[in-house]
Structures are given as C-alpha cells and as structure tokens.
Design a protein around this motif. Structure first.
Motif, PDB file in Angstrom:
ATOM      1  N   ASP A  51       4.951   5.571 -15.886  1.00  0.00           N
ATOM      2  CA  ASP A  51       5.857   5.255 -14.766  1.00  0.00           C
ATOM      3  C   ASP A  51       5.112   4.543 -13.642  1.00  0.00           C
ATOM      4  O   ASP A  51       5.606   3.576 -13.069  1.00  0.00           O
ATOM      5  CB  ASP A  51       6.497   6.530 -14.201  1.00  0.00           C
ATOM      6  N   TYR A  52       3.928   5.044 -13.310  1.00  0.00           N
ATOM      7  CA  TYR A  52       3.123   4.456 -12.234  1.00  0.00           C
ATOM      8  C   TYR A  52       2.819   2.992 -12.524  1.00  0.00           C
ATOM      9  O   TYR A  52       3.043   2.120 -11.693  1.00  0.00           O
ATOM     10  CB  TYR A  52       1.824   5.242 -12.049  1.00  0.00           C
ATOM     11  N   LEU A  70       0.828  -1.202   0.000  1.00  0.00           N
ATOM     12  CA  LEU A  70       0.000   0.000   0.000  1.00  0.00           C
ATOM     13  C   LEU A  70       0.867   1.259   0.000  1.00  0.00           C
ATOM     14  O   LEU A  70       0.569   2.228  -0.693  1.00  0.00           O
ATOM     15  CB  LEU A  70      -0.932   0.012   1.212  1.00  0.00           C
ATOM     16  N   SER A  71       1.952   1.218   0.770  1.00  0.00           N
ATOM     17  CA  SER A  71       2.861   2.374   0.823  1.00  0.00           C
ATOM     18  C   SER A  71       3.488   2.635  -0.541  1.00  0.00           C
ATOM     19  O   SER A  71       3.580   3.784  -0.986  1.00  0.00           O
ATOM     20  CB  SER A  71       3.956   2.141   1.869  1.00  0.00           C
ATOM     21  N   GLU A  72       3.920   1.567  -1.226  1.00  0.00           N
ATOM     22  CA  GLU A  72       4.510   1.727  -2.555  1.00  0.00           C
ATOM     23  C   GLU A  72       3.495   2.286  -3.541  1.00  0.00           C
ATOM     24  O   GLU A  72       3.803   3.175  -4.339  1.00  0.00           O
ATOM     25  CB  GLU A  72       5.062   0.390  -3.059  1.00  0.00           C
ATOM     26  N   ARG A  73       2.264   1.757  -3.480  1.00  0.00           N
ATOM     27  CA  ARG A  73       1.229   2.256  -4.384  1.00  0.00           C
ATOM     28  C   ARG A  73       0.945   3.725  -4.133  1.00  0.00           C
ATOM     29  O   ARG A  73       0.800   4.507  -5.071  1.00  0.00           O
ATOM     30  CB  ARG A  73      -0.060   1.442  -4.230  1.00  0.00           C
ATOM     31  N   LEU A  74       0.842   4.108  -2.872  1.00  0.00           N
ATOM     32  CA  LEU A  74       0.565   5.505  -2.551  1.00  0.00           C
ATOM     33  C   LEU A  74       1.712   6.416  -2.990  1.00  0.00           C
ATOM     34  O   LEU A  74       1.476   7.502  -3.519  1.00  0.00           O
ATOM     35  CB  LEU A  74       0.302   5.668  -1.049  1.00  0.00           C
ATOM     36  N   TYR A  75       2.929   5.966  -2.781  1.00  0.00           N
ATOM     37  CA  TYR A  75       4.088   6.752  -3.200  1.00  0.00           C
ATOM     38  C   TYR A  75       4.026   7.033  -4.701  1.00  0.00           C
ATOM     39  O   TYR A  75       4.133   8.175  -5.156  1.00  0.00           O
ATOM     40  CB  TYR A  75       5.389   6.021  -2.849  1.00  0.00           C
ATOM     41  N   HIS A  76       3.855   5.975  -5.493  1.00  0.00           N
ATOM     42  CA  HIS A  76       3.820   6.142  -6.947  1.00  0.00           C
ATOM     43  C   HIS A  76       2.580   6.919  -7.392  1.00  0.00           C
ATOM     44  O   HIS A  76       2.621   7.651  -8.374  1.00  0.00           O
ATOM     45  CB  HIS A  76       3.918   4.787  -7.648  1.00  0.00           C
ATOM     46  N   LYS A  77       1.481   6.782  -6.662  1.00  0.00           N
ATOM     47  CA  LYS A  77       0.261   7.529  -6.979  1.00  0.00           C
ATOM     48  C   LYS A  77       0.491   9.021  -6.754  1.00  0.00           C
ATOM     49  O   LYS A  77       0.067   9.858  -7.552  1.00  0.00           O
ATOM     50  CB  LYS A  77      -0.892   7.029  -6.108  1.00  0.00           C
ATOM     51  N   PHE A  78       1.204   9.371  -5.676  1.00  0.00           N
ATOM     52  CA  PHE A  78       1.523  10.783  -5.431  1.00  0.00           C
ATOM     53  C   PHE A  78       2.354  11.355  -6.575  1.00  0.00           C
ATOM     54  O   PHE A  78       2.114  12.468  -7.036  1.00  0.00           O
ATOM     55  CB  PHE A  78       2.281  10.961  -4.113  1.00  0.00           C
ATOM     56  N   ILE A  79       3.332  10.578  -7.032  1.00  0.00           N
ATOM     57  CA  ILE A  79       4.174  11.034  -8.144  1.00  0.00           C
ATOM     58  C   ILE A  79       3.324  11.231  -9.398  1.00  0.00           C
ATOM     59  O   ILE A  79       3.443  12.232 -10.106  1.00  0.00           O
ATOM     60  CB  ILE A  79       5.321  10.026  -8.426  1.00  0.00           C
ATOM     61  N   MET A  80       2.432  10.263  -9.668  1.00  0.00           N
ATOM     62  CA  MET A  80       1.576  10.371 -10.842  1.00  0.00           C
ATOM     63  C   MET A  80       0.663  11.593 -10.738  1.00  0.00           C
ATOM     64  O   MET A  80       0.496  12.340 -11.702  1.00  0.00           O
ATOM     65  CB  MET A  80       0.740   9.104 -11.017  1.00  0.00           C
ATOM     66  N   LEU A  81       0.087  11.826  -9.560  1.00  0.00           N
ATOM     67  CA  LEU A  81      -0.799  12.974  -9.383  1.00  0.00           C
ATOM     68  C   LEU A  81      -0.035  14.289  -9.554  1.00  0.00           C
ATOM     69  O   LEU A  81      -0.554  15.242 -10.137  1.00  0.00           O
ATOM     70  CB  LEU A  81      -1.470  12.918  -8.007  1.00  0.00           C
ATOM     71  N   GLU A  82       1.187  14.319  -9.051  1.00  0.00           N
ATOM     72  CA  GLU A  82       2.016  15.501  -9.225  1.00  0.00           C
ATOM     73  C   GLU A  82       2.260  15.763 -10.719  1.00  0.00           C
ATOM     74  O   GLU A  82       2.145  16.889 -11.189  1.00  0.00           O
ATOM     75  CB  GLU A  82       3.351  15.306  -8.504  1.00  0.00           C
TER      76      GLU A  82
END
Length: 197
Positions: free
Chosen positions: A141-142, A113-125
């Motif tokens: 990338d996500y 879940l932490s990895e998914r959230l990290y990559h999701k934040f990058i994608m949203l940015e």
C-alpha cells in the motif's frame, strides 16, 4: 518531484552510481539534495546483530532523505544503490535558496513530505501486526500510494521477496508463502515472478 531544469538552473550536477555504491552513510551530515533520475536506491539500517532493515526503496523522481535538509540531524540510514543510478545533486545552500525563491515549490515539498509521512505511519502501524499478510499489504500500500493509479493490479511492485522480508522483519520463506496466499485471495497478482498490486 522537482523539475530537473529547475534543479540544474540552481547548480545541480548529475552523479552516476553503480550497484552497492553508498551515496551517504548513517551518521553522516546532510549536505546535498539528491533526486533520482534513473535507477533505484534503498535506505537501510543494520541492527545490532547485523540484520538489514530496509526503510524505503526509492525510484526515479524521488528525492533521497530530503527532510533532513530542514533540521540539524545526522542521517539515521544509509543510502545504497540497488540498480545503476543517476542522481541530480544540489548543495544544501542552493536548495534552500531555490525554496526561498520559489514559494509554490516549498508548499509542494511540504505536501509531498506530509503524504509520505502519513503513508509511512500506516505502514509502520501494519508492521506491528503479528500477521504476515498485514505487514506485506502495508508495504505494498505504501509503495503503491506514490504511483497515482489506485486500480487493482495496476502497480508493478519494485521489490524483491528479500527486500519485502527486510522491510517487514519477516523471513523470506514467510514472505513467499504469504504472497502465494494473497494471490489466492485475489489481493495481488503474480506475472512472470513480478508482483502486481
């Protein structure tokens, strides 16, 4: 994510779905853990003007909105079948019992879940960028981050041009034009109309 044998031992059952079937609706209460065995599911939302926004495309091995089993909130998205699909479905109480009895699994889920959230934040940015290429590369990338193989052009993108448009807020024509430009820049390859990143 979770071994199928373990899910079955805690009472999971297989469910079969067809394209356009809705597994759950936005606003409904999470009652089950779902894990995809085969097929594809999209998580989507429709804005006030009826335009679809795709938040994720999920493929075999992925779970479907499992994070909501840990909090008392309604689903903020719909889960809609894209390709004929089979899931393993486990009631929430049995899911919680499985985690209580398997602490290492609980840690693995937290890490995932932490990895998914990290990559999701990058994608949203990236999605806030005014440049279409930055938005598209953020989505690519996500999705590639879950493949395990980071080598160039190793990942076959499981998204259509329309789905990329729905995930980035771009028009389909813009996505098509930008993908062609990204190929010229050697950022991705197109083989038999499929994108490799």
């Amino acid at each position: 994510m979770i071994a199928q044998e373990l899910l079955l031992s805690y009472g999971a059952t297989a469910e079969h779905f067809y394209p356009a079937d809705v597994i759950f609706d936005e606003g409904s209460t999470p009652k089950y853990y779902y894990q995809i065995v085969k097929g594809t599911i999209k998580l989507n939302h429709y804005n006030e003007s009826g335009k679809e926004l795709i938040l994720a495309i999920l493929t075999p091995g992925f779970s479907v909105c499992e994070l909501l089993l840990f909090i008392d909130k309604k689903y903020p998205v719909n889960a809609v079948v894209v390709e004929q699909c089979t899931t393993l479905k486990l009631p929430k109480a049995d899911f919680e019992r499985m985690l209580d009895e398997n602490p290492a699994l609980s840690r693995d889920i937290n890490k995932f879940l932490s990895e998914r959230l990290y990559h999701k934040f990058i994608m949203l940015e990236n999605n806030t960028s005014t440049q279409a290429s930055v938005r598209i590369l953020g989505v690519l990338d996500y999705h590639k981050s879950f493949s395990g193989d980071e080598t160039k052009y190793s990942f076959e993108v499981p998204l259509t041009r329309q789905q990329l448009a729905s995930m980035t807020g771009l028009r389909v024509e813009t996505v098509i034009r930008t993908i062609k430009n990204l190929e010229k820049q050697n950022k991705l390859e197109i083989r038999n109309r499929k994108i490799y990143f």
